[in-house]
Each structure stands twice: as structure tokens, then as C-alpha cells.
Design a protein around this motif. Sequence first.
Motif, short mmCIF file in Angstrom:
data_model
loop_
_atom_site.label_atom_id
_atom_site.label_comp_id
_atom_site.label_asym_id
_atom_site.label_seq_id
_atom_site.Cartn_x
_atom_site.Cartn_y
_atom_site.Cartn_z
N ASP A 1 99.16 39.31 47.46
CA ASP A 1 98.68 40.66 47.18
C ASP A 1 97.16 40.66 47.02
O ASP A 1 96.54 39.60 47.01
CB ASP A 1 99.34 41.20 45.90
N GLN A 2 96.60 41.84 46.85
CA GLN A 2 95.14 41.94 46.72
C GLN A 2 94.76 42.97 45.66
O GLN A 2 95.39 44.03 45.56
CB GLN A 2 94.50 42.36 48.06
N LEU A 3 93.76 42.64 44.88
CA LEU A 3 93.13 43.63 44.01
C LEU A 3 92.09 44.39 44.82
O LEU A 3 91.32 43.77 45.56
CB LEU A 3 92.43 42.96 42.83
N MET A 4 92.06 45.70 44.70
CA MET A 4 90.93 46.44 45.23
C MET A 4 89.74 46.18 44.31
O MET A 4 89.91 45.82 43.14
CB MET A 4 91.26 47.93 45.30
N PRO A 5 88.51 46.34 44.80
CA PRO A 5 87.33 46.03 43.98
C PRO A 5 87.28 46.76 42.64
O PRO A 5 86.65 46.30 41.70
CB PRO A 5 86.17 46.43 44.88
N ASN A 6 87.97 47.91 42.54
CA ASN A 6 87.92 48.72 41.31
C ASN A 6 89.06 48.40 40.34
O ASN A 6 89.18 49.09 39.32
CB ASN A 6 87.99 50.20 41.68
N TYR A 7 89.89 47.38 40.63
CA TYR A 7 91.09 47.17 39.80
C TYR A 7 90.75 46.98 38.32
O TYR A 7 91.24 47.73 37.46
CB TYR A 7 91.89 45.95 40.30
N VAL A 8 89.95 46.00 37.99
CA VAL A 8 89.63 45.72 36.59
C VAL A 8 88.93 46.91 35.95
O VAL A 8 89.27 47.31 34.83
CB VAL A 8 88.79 44.44 36.46
N ALA A 9 87.99 47.50 36.65
CA ALA A 9 87.27 48.66 36.11
C ALA A 9 88.21 49.82 35.82
O ALA A 9 88.11 50.48 34.78
CB ALA A 9 86.17 49.08 37.09
N ARG A 10 89.13 50.09 36.74
CA ARG A 10 90.04 51.22 36.56
C ARG A 10 91.02 50.96 35.42
O ARG A 10 91.30 51.85 34.60
CB ARG A 10 90.80 51.49 37.86
N VAL A 11 91.55 49.74 35.34
CA VAL A 11 92.48 49.42 34.26
C VAL A 11 91.78 49.54 32.91
O VAL A 11 92.35 50.07 31.94
CB VAL A 11 93.05 48.00 34.46
N ARG A 12 90.55 49.06 32.81
CA ARG A 12 89.82 49.16 31.55
C ARG A 12 89.54 50.62 31.19
O ARG A 12 89.58 51.02 30.03
CB ARG A 12 88.50 48.39 31.64
N GLU A 13 89.24 51.43 32.20
CA GLU A 13 89.02 52.86 31.97
C GLU A 13 90.29 53.53 31.45
O GLU A 13 90.25 54.33 30.51
CB GLU A 13 88.57 53.51 33.28
#
Length: 306
Positions: free
Chosen positions: A97-109
Motif C-alpha cells: 500500500d501507499q501513504l499519500m503525502p498528506n497522510y500524517v498531516a491529515r490524521v493529525r488534523e
Amino acid sequence: MAEAVAPPGIDILMPYYGDVALMQESVRSVLSQTDPDWHLTVVDDGEAAGVPEWFAALGDERVSYLRNPVNLGVSGNFQKCLGLARRERMVMIGCDDQLMPNYVARVRELERTRPGVGLIQPGVEVIDEHGEPVMGLADTIKRRLYAPKELHDGGPMSLAGEELAASLLRGNWLYFPSLCWRTDAIKASRGFREDLRVVQDLAVIIELVEKGESLLADSVPAFRYRRHSGSESSIAAVDGSRFDESRRFFTATADRMDEIGWPRAALVARRHRAVRLHALSLAPTALRQHDTALFRRLVRYAASTK
């Protein structure tokens, strides 16, 4: 003695076996995160040549690599990864699978809107073995029939208790490798059971829901889930073993839902219509393969009311 406080951030844990190139793509997707608040740990359950050297060449202190001295199998390696989680939150990404570049940022938001939430489901894009977006029948049903209608209207939305249990037992619309868990919550669970292969993710989630954890689901895409015919669930579906496992799980879960006073969830689990319909959808394939024994087994399961 004061209880140790988990450091902030997200542990990204990758139980690895299989295709080397796809694993490397997954790792690169983690390295591309716009938010640096993460650490990746890859636990290699295979013997592919060149893999340890590839990780050593990365030279990135945010990435840890371990190779198991003996093969642990799927559940064993998942459980080992779980034991290595140290930060407040964790995700168990699939090795293709792949994380999109915004994964960590979006989850933290999302977490900031619901501090302490047990599970976060970001928006998911499904890709095929070539990395191209795809939407087959299984994912169309998952999203249009089983996922809450409110999620289609934009989300994010929160669910908990019997409402959440009944929704997931009717049809599991979550994408397990994309889920971001509160680490202490999943560590307090039974973890990944050796007696389950296909529904082990649902078993962990239902256990957490029963303990009072809630889910925050989002529609903003942040994760790419790879769907291909070589997956564990597809192989188990062909030989019918997933349905034997499902019957045991749903029967036991229905009894448990009755015990805790969730009758609607118990009824949904007892019927488990989504899994029975899946079995029926595979019956024509069994006939085309001239496997009459499997055909009868699938039809019997689909017709079962217990």
C-alpha cells in the motif's frame, strides 16, 4: 512509579513479506510525508536478497529495519509489529500500500478535532497492481452500500457503540491498513489472533468498539490501498476457508453482542448477509472450475441462517 508517557507522533509499522519493488514503493511513500511527525519500522518476515542492504543504503534515522530470524507468519508478524509501537498513534501499513503525502498531516488534523479518538479512518483511494486507480465491485459495494451515507456528503463523521458495531458487522467498510490507531487502545486488546486470517482486523476493531472506543471517519483521500488477486483474502476465498472462519467469528460475536446488551448488533452478526452474499457470488466461479464440492459448500453457506 509514574506510568511512562508515550512520545507524540505516529509509528508506521510495516509487516513485510512478498514483492520487493512494491515494498520499496510503500517505503518511499512514507518518506514523502509533508508532516515529519512519524517513524517507520519494517519487520521483514522473508528472505529476499538485497533487502537489508537497500534499507541500510537509505541512511535515514526515521526508518528502522528488522529481519525475523524465523518466519512468524502473517498473524505472528502483525503481533510483533504491534509490540514495537511506542508512540501515541500507530498505523499498520500493508507492504504494497501507499501513504499519500498528506497522510500524517491529515490524521493529525483530524485527531485535533477529536483528541483521544480510538481509530481514525482517512479517505482511501483503491489502486491495482500497476498503481492505477480502480473501483471494482467489492469496493463499490463497500462504499455505496455499507459505509454511512453521511460519509459520502464529505465527512468527517464520528461513530461509536452499538451503532458502529452494527454498521461494521453488516459490512466492513473500513480499510484496515489505512487505519490510525491510538496505540494504548490496540495494545490493550487481544491483538492479532492466530486462529483468524481473514477477519482478524474486524475482530480487533469490534473488541475496541465494545470497550468504548470511537471511530472518526474522513472522506479526504490520504491513503492508497492496493487491490489485487494475489491477496490473502482472495486466496482464502477461492478455497472457501474464509467462510468457515467467518461463520465461527460471526456466531461468537453475535453471542457476545447479546451478552453486552447490543441486540441490533447481535442480529446483524447472526445474519452476516454481506459474507453470505460474497460466498454466493463465488459459486459460478466454482462451477466454471468444475469444483462441484466447493460449489455446494458455497451455496450451503450462502443459504445458511445460522
